[in-house]
Design a protein around this motif. Structure first.
Motif, PDB file in Angstrom:
ATOM      1  N   SER A  72      -6.505   9.305  -8.192  1.00 19.14           N
ATOM      2  CA  SER A  72      -6.180   7.777  -7.883  1.00 19.14           C
ATOM      3  C   SER A  72      -7.065   6.968  -8.974  1.00 19.14           C
ATOM      4  O   SER A  72      -8.118   7.696  -9.461  1.00 19.14           O
TER       5      SER A  72
ATOM      6  N   GLU B 263       3.855  11.068  -2.031  1.00 19.82           N
ATOM      7  CA  GLU B 263       3.083  10.036  -1.841  1.00 19.82           C
ATOM      8  C   GLU B 263       2.694   9.493  -3.268  1.00 19.82           C
ATOM      9  O   GLU B 263       1.497   8.556  -3.494  1.00 19.82           O
TER      10      GLU B 263
ATOM     11  N   ASN C 251      -1.317   8.898   6.639  1.00 14.66           N
ATOM     12  CA  ASN C 251      -2.360   8.646   5.578  1.00 14.66           C
ATOM     13  C   ASN C 251      -2.014   7.403   4.859  1.00 14.66           C
ATOM     14  O   ASN C 251      -0.613   6.981   4.547  1.00 14.66           O
TER      15      ASN C 251
ATOM     16  N   THR D  22     -10.943   1.888  -3.540  1.00 17.62           N
ATOM     17  CA  THR D  22      -9.786   2.472  -2.885  1.00 17.62           C
ATOM     18  C   THR D  22     -10.264   3.010  -1.723  1.00 17.62           C
ATOM     19  O   THR D  22     -11.417   3.459  -1.330  1.00 17.62           O
TER      20      THR D  22
ATOM     21  N   ASN E  44      -5.028   0.703  -2.951  1.00 15.72           N
ATOM     22  CA  ASN E  44      -5.531   0.448  -4.287  1.00 15.72           C
ATOM     23  C   ASN E  44      -5.743  -1.034  -4.657  1.00 15.72           C
ATOM     24  O   ASN E  44      -5.291  -1.959  -4.054  1.00 15.72           O
TER      25      ASN E  44
ATOM     26  N   LYS F 195      -3.278   4.807   1.636  1.00 15.17           N
ATOM     27  CA  LYS F 195      -4.107   4.793   0.490  1.00 15.17           C
ATOM     28  C   LYS F 195      -3.988   3.126  -0.042  1.00 15.17           C
ATOM     29  O   LYS F 195      -2.761   2.835  -0.212  1.00 15.17           O
TER      30      LYS F 195
ATOM     31  N   ASP G 284      -8.897   5.522   1.533  1.00 14.34           N
ATOM     32  CA  ASP G 284      -8.017   6.763   2.006  1.00 14.34           C
ATOM     33  C   ASP G 284      -8.404   6.695   3.566  1.00 14.34           C
ATOM     34  O   ASP G 284      -9.544   6.998   3.858  1.00 14.34           O
TER      35      ASP G 284
ATOM     36  N   TRP H 203      -4.963  15.682  -5.585  1.00 19.02           N
ATOM     37  CA  TRP H 203      -4.981  14.060  -4.983  1.00 19.02           C
ATOM     38  C   TRP H 203      -5.758  13.551  -6.389  1.00 19.02           C
ATOM     39  O   TRP H 203      -6.830  13.941  -6.891  1.00 19.02           O
TER      40      TRP H 203
ATOM     41  N   ASN I 173      -1.458   6.185  -7.198  1.00 21.52           N
ATOM     42  CA  ASN I 173      -1.900   7.229  -6.366  1.00 21.52           C
ATOM     43  C   ASN I 173      -0.935   8.475  -6.428  1.00 21.52           C
ATOM     44  O   ASN I 173       0.255   8.529  -6.448  1.00 21.52           O
TER      45      ASN I 173
ATOM     46  N   THR J 114       0.803  -1.163   0.003  1.00 24.59           N
ATOM     47  CA  THR J 114      -0.002   0.020  -0.066  1.00 24.59           C
ATOM     48  C   THR J 114       0.833   0.953   0.047  1.00 24.59           C
ATOM     49  O   THR J 114       2.152   1.077  -0.074  1.00 24.59           O
TER      50      THR J 114
END
Length: 438
Positions: free
Chosen positions: A219, A245, A172, A201, A176, A174, A203, A217, A232, A155
């Protein structure tokens, strides 16, 4: 070192509340502990946001405890017909009472009231989203039961500080490429997800932010050569010198990117966008389909946000040099600004009525608080007029409002938080005056 990868398991924060090791990681190797935060409870933000999407439709689900406000939000988007609807419930000053899990790896997130019941359940290798929203739109109910499969895979995790505020941080994750099955039912129609082609996804975020921020952002997920591919990208939060990120995900493995730039057409978010990268490994064209937009300029805060869904085409390069070609991948990219205005800044005593300013000789702090609350209520009433909320909805300060769209949500957050801070500052000011009086 740029894009420093954190690999040691350790607490996220030091004893002084600052980040122990800024950087990125493939899992939550740094342990989040709310009790270690050196900031007031109303400044702590905790949220879980799921987006489940395919070529034709999507569902978005948010449960959050932002200290001074709770936001519980559900969206249904139809790309074929070109519409979306979002319903939001606000809860004043939850201050951690939603008991959000300290990790995404275990624990359930549950919110329930008379209108909305939403659950994010975590089990071995899967996540489940359950949602029943009464009177979601025009008296009709939205009912969702979605399963996301999450095998062992990398991740994107980022721990970002703020340079000017050492106790502020953004932690944070994310996730996917979680294949999606299940359905959403609304207005006699069933929207069914196919696990062979559709993805969700997550968050997952915890942190303490500064007031003025802007962020980007993006994605998306799809199948490439029979394997899950996702990306991401984002920037704008805090001090990103340790790491960005930006990542690619292919067949369960993360491939780290450097900086990515959003080239957004000026004045029209529905014109084609471009994405470029400093290392040449993410070069994409983006054709918008639907813009979820909200904008306001009121007495407390100016906000402008655009979550744009569309189709992306271009090339991405993995760590080993393999080129991934994508064509018309449905995804999203967003740009949000939140800028605090300064119209209520200055001496805290300016929020008080003139008669009160002229006479500080109050015998009871109870009276002080009552007058402050009345003044707060008056300013809140004036501010809510900017977003066309009926005056009779403000008869009690800080009652939960069901507000449509993020425009109203962001404004009420700013008002509630700012006025609470000013009230407390005013009370301190008055106490000091009383102590100084002979």
């Amino acid at each position: 070192m740029r894009n420093h990868e954190v690999t040691d398991r350790q607490p996220l924060l030091k004893e002084d509340g600052s980040l122990r090791e800024p950087g990125w990681s493939r899992q939550l190797v740094q342990r989040y502990d709310r009790s270690m935060i050196q900031a007031p409870a109303f400044r702590i933000k905790e949220w879980d946001y799921y987006l489940v999407l395919n070529e034709d439709f999507a569902g978005a689900f948010t449960v959050s405890d932002d200290g001074y406000i709770g936001l519980q939000s559900v969206s249904l988007l139809n790309f074929k017909e070109g519409w979306e609807h979002t319903e939001t419930i606000l809860n004043p000053f939850p201050l951690g009472r939603l008991n959000m899990p300290s990790t995404s790896e275990e624990g359930d997130t549950i919110y329930h009231d008379k209108r909305l019941h939403i659950e994010f359940r975590k089990k071995e290798g899967m996540r489940r989203i359950l949602c029943k929203y009464r009177n979601f739109y025009q008296g009709k109910e939205l009912d969702c039961n979605i399963t996301l499969r999450q095998p062992q895979m990398d991740t994107m995790v980022i721990a970002t500080p703020w340079q000017k505020k050492k106790t502020a941080f953004y932690y944070n994750q994310k996730i996917n490429c979680m294949s999606a099955s299940g359905s959403m039912r609304f207005d006699g129609k069933t929207y069914t997800f196919n696990p062979e082609t559709d993805f969700g996804t997550l968050d997952w975020g915890r942190g303490v932010w500064t007031y003025d921020n802007r962020w980007y952002w993006g994605s998306g997920n799809c199948m490439v050569e029979g394997k899950p591919f996702g990306f991401n990208i984002g920037y704008g939060f805090g001090d990103t010198r340790a790491a960005s990120e930006n990542v690619l995900v292919y067949d369960g493995k993360v491939h780290k990117l450097d900086d990515v730039t959003f080239d957004i057409p000026e004045g029209d978010y529905m014109k084609p966008w471009k994405f470029t990268s400093s290392d040449g490994r993410f070069e994409m064209d983006f054709v918008p389909v639907l813009d979820r937009a909200a904008k306001t300029a009121a007495v407390i805060i100016e906000t402008d946000q655009h979550q744009v869904f569309g189709r992306m085409s271009g090339r991405a390069v993995l760590d080993d040099g393999k080129v991934i070609e994508v064509k018309d991948m449905m995804c999203f990219a967003m740009y949000i600004t939140g800028i605090r205005k300064k119209m209520l800044m200055g001496s805290p005593i300016r929020l008080l009525p003139p008669a009160f300013v002229q006479s500080h000789r109050l015998q009871s702090l109870k009276i002080t608080r009552r007058m402050l609350t009345q003044r707060t209520h008056e300013i809140l009433r004036q501010t809510l007029a900017f977003v066309d909320i009926p005056a009779n909805r403000t008869d009690k300060p800080f009652l939960p409002f069901r507000l449509r769209g993020r425009l109203n949500f962001l404004l009420v957050i700013a008002v509630s938080h700012r006025l609470l801070v000013r009230q407390r500052a005013s009370i301190r000011h008055i106490r000091q005056k009383q102590c100084m009086r002979p």
